[in-house]
Design an enzyme around this catalytic site. Structure first.
Site, PDB file in Angstrom:
ATOM      1  N   ASP A  86      59.848  69.364  31.445  1.00  0.00           N
ATOM      2  CA  ASP A  86      60.790  68.441  30.524  1.00  0.00           C
ATOM      3  C   ASP A  86      62.037  69.220  29.887  1.00  0.00           C
ATOM      4  OD1 ASP A  86      61.463  65.659  31.949  1.00  0.00           O
ATOM      5  OD2 ASP A  86      62.344  66.076  30.293  1.00  0.00           O
TER       6      ASP A  86
ATOM      7  N   ASP B 191      63.778  73.665  30.086  1.00  0.00           N
ATOM      8  CA  ASP B 191      65.686  73.055  30.897  1.00  0.00           C
ATOM      9  C   ASP B 191      65.786  74.039  31.903  1.00  0.00           C
ATOM     10  OD1 ASP B 191      68.096  72.804  31.310  1.00  0.00           O
ATOM     11  OD2 ASP B 191      68.700  72.576  28.739  1.00  0.00           O
ATOM     12  N   VAL B 192      66.295  72.958  32.851  1.00  0.00           N
ATOM     13  CA  VAL B 192      65.802  73.771  34.740  1.00  0.00           C
ATOM     14  C   VAL B 192      66.792  75.127  34.593  1.00  0.00           C
ATOM     15  CG1 VAL B 192      64.439  71.493  35.322  1.00  0.00           C
ATOM     16  CG2 VAL B 192      67.241  71.622  34.992  1.00  0.00           C
TER      17      VAL B 192
ATOM     18  N   ASN C 257      62.332  67.939  40.418  1.00  0.00           N
ATOM     19  CA  ASN C 257      62.777  66.956  40.064  1.00  0.00           C
ATOM     20  C   ASN C 257      63.612  66.682  39.303  1.00  0.00           C
ATOM     21  OD1 ASN C 257      62.558  63.606  40.501  1.00  0.00           O
ATOM     22  ND2 ASN C 257      61.527  64.347  38.615  1.00  0.00           N
TER      23      ASN C 257
ATOM     24  N   TYR D  51      78.078  64.479  42.556  1.00  0.00           N
ATOM     25  CA  TYR D  51      75.956  64.100  42.550  1.00  0.00           C
ATOM     26  C   TYR D  51      75.744  64.075  44.258  1.00  0.00           C
ATOM     27  CZ  TYR D  51      72.340  61.453  42.157  1.00  0.00           C
ATOM     28  OH  TYR D  51      70.616  60.835  42.163  1.00  0.00           O
TER      29      TYR D  51
ATOM     30  N   LYS E 191      73.410  66.574  46.088  1.00  0.00           N
ATOM     31  CA  LYS E 191      72.041  66.185  47.094  1.00  0.00           C
ATOM     32  C   LYS E 191      72.280  67.028  47.951  1.00  0.00           C
ATOM     33  CE  LYS E 191      70.019  64.382  43.117  1.00  0.00           C
ATOM     34  NZ  LYS E 191      68.970  64.945  42.659  1.00  0.00           N
TER      35      LYS E 191
ATOM     36  N   THR F  14      65.369  53.180  36.949  1.00  0.00           N
ATOM     37  CA  THR F  14      64.645  54.237  35.817  1.00  0.00           C
ATOM     38  C   THR F  14      65.759  54.072  35.258  1.00  0.00           C
ATOM     39  OG1 THR F  14      65.487  56.498  37.367  1.00  0.00           O
ATOM     40  CG2 THR F  14      63.626  56.016  37.618  1.00  0.00           C
TER      41      THR F  14
END
Ligand code: NAD
Length: 288
Positions: A45, A68-69, A95, A160, A164, A195
């Site tokens: 993460d 950091d993705v 994720n 977003y 997705k 969350t």
């Protein structure tokens, strides 16, 4: 799935799982559920300290790494490090993600670049780092976290929703290529899960225009959020069954089925209701 059985994929005792976005929300809940079932987990993460706290609470079967993705080379190093230290990777929960919300005109081009970098290219970099390892092993399972916004039109979340949908398309295409080579590929399509991302898109996300500001409890409850640990437990059962698209909670499966059947009707319904709901949320947020 090929590769399951002795020497192959483990469900979940003694399995090794790499979880991006493991410091918070769904990723942290997956870590708790996996460790409870005897797996070892690596939480990757951008929020290293938080990831370390989560891992620390789970004992010696969990550890945290900074990632950091958006950094493809760092991802390769993380994946190689997991393989070197743990000897295998059974599950890759791809994720990490952010939310950016608002009307289309509230999104700047930088917002678009940012959300594509995290929610789409971050997922791609993860697969590019881990998939070769799984192919080499001859077993493994990649689970990309998409969203219900990857299954249906989502006004107020167009960027977003675009990322997705792309993750769902990627998942379904890769799944066909990977089957028969021992590697499972699935997508989580959560509805609303309690969350941090619900609060202004998470620590690294942002909601703009009438959607800016945190939802209060009452507004949140109207969306009937699923508790995150319940999500993780139910989701892992479906991963073990190698389901392709995992929609949770159950009421969203109904919506998902209906949307596939009558998308035009539901879109017209959304068009009628969207601005009314948008104004209501905008008013409640500004007064809250
Ligand atoms: N909670 C929901 O209702 C819901 C619904 C549908 C889909 N999702 C998806 O679930 C996934 C997890 O989100 P969550 O709900 O647990 O939210 P969250 O905000 O609690 O967790 C997201 C995690 O991703 C990490 N992250 C963000 N950007 C990163 C980056 N560039 N590099 C590394 N880590 C990064 C954050 O630090 C955080 O730990 C996301 O992909 C999200 O889009 C959530």
């Amino acid at each position: 799935m090929a590769g399951s059985g002795s020497g192959g994929l483990r469900t979940y005792t003694d399995a090794v799982a790499l979880i991006s976005g493991g410091a918070s929300g769904i990723g942290a809940a997956l870590a708790r559920a996996l460790v409870a079932q005897g797996a070892r987990v690596v939480l990757a993460d951008r929020q290293l300290e938080l990831a370390q706290n989560v891992a620390g609470g789970l004992g010696e079967r969990a550890r945290a790494v900074a990632l950091d993705v958006r950094e493809a080379e760092a991802y390769v190093e993380v994946a190689a490090g997991v393989l070197e230290r743990e000897g295998r990777i059974d599950y890759f929960f791809n994720n990490a993600g952010i939310g950016i919300g608002g009307l289309y005109e509230d999104h700047s081009l930088d917002d678009w670049r940012y959300i594509v970098d995290v929610n789409l290219l971050g997922v791609v970099y993860g697969i590019s780092a881990v998939y070769p390892i799984l192919l080499e092993q001859g077993f493994g399972h990649i689970v990309n976290t998409a969203s219900m916004a990857g299954r249906a039109a989502t006004p107020g979340l167009s960027a977003y929703c675009a990322t997705k949908h792309a993750v769902v398309g990627l998942t379904r295409s890769l799944r066909i290529e990977a089957q028969g080579r021992g590697v499972g590929v699935s997508a989580f399509c959560p509805g609303v899960i309690r969350t941090e991302i619900l609060k202004d898109g998470g620590v690294y996300g942002k909601f703009a225009g009438g959607m800016a500001g945190d939802l209060d409890e009452e507004q949140l409850e109207r969306a009937r959020p699923m508790e995150v640990d319940a999500f993780a437990k139910a989701a892992l059962i479906r991963v073990a069954r190698n389901q392709e698209i995992i929609v949770l909670p159950g009421m969203w499966r109904f919506f998902d089925g209906l949307y596939r059947l009558i998308p035009g009707v539901l879109s017209r319904f959304m068009a009628q209701g969207f601005f009314k709901e948008y104004e209501r949320i905008a008013q409640a947020r500004s007064s809250g």
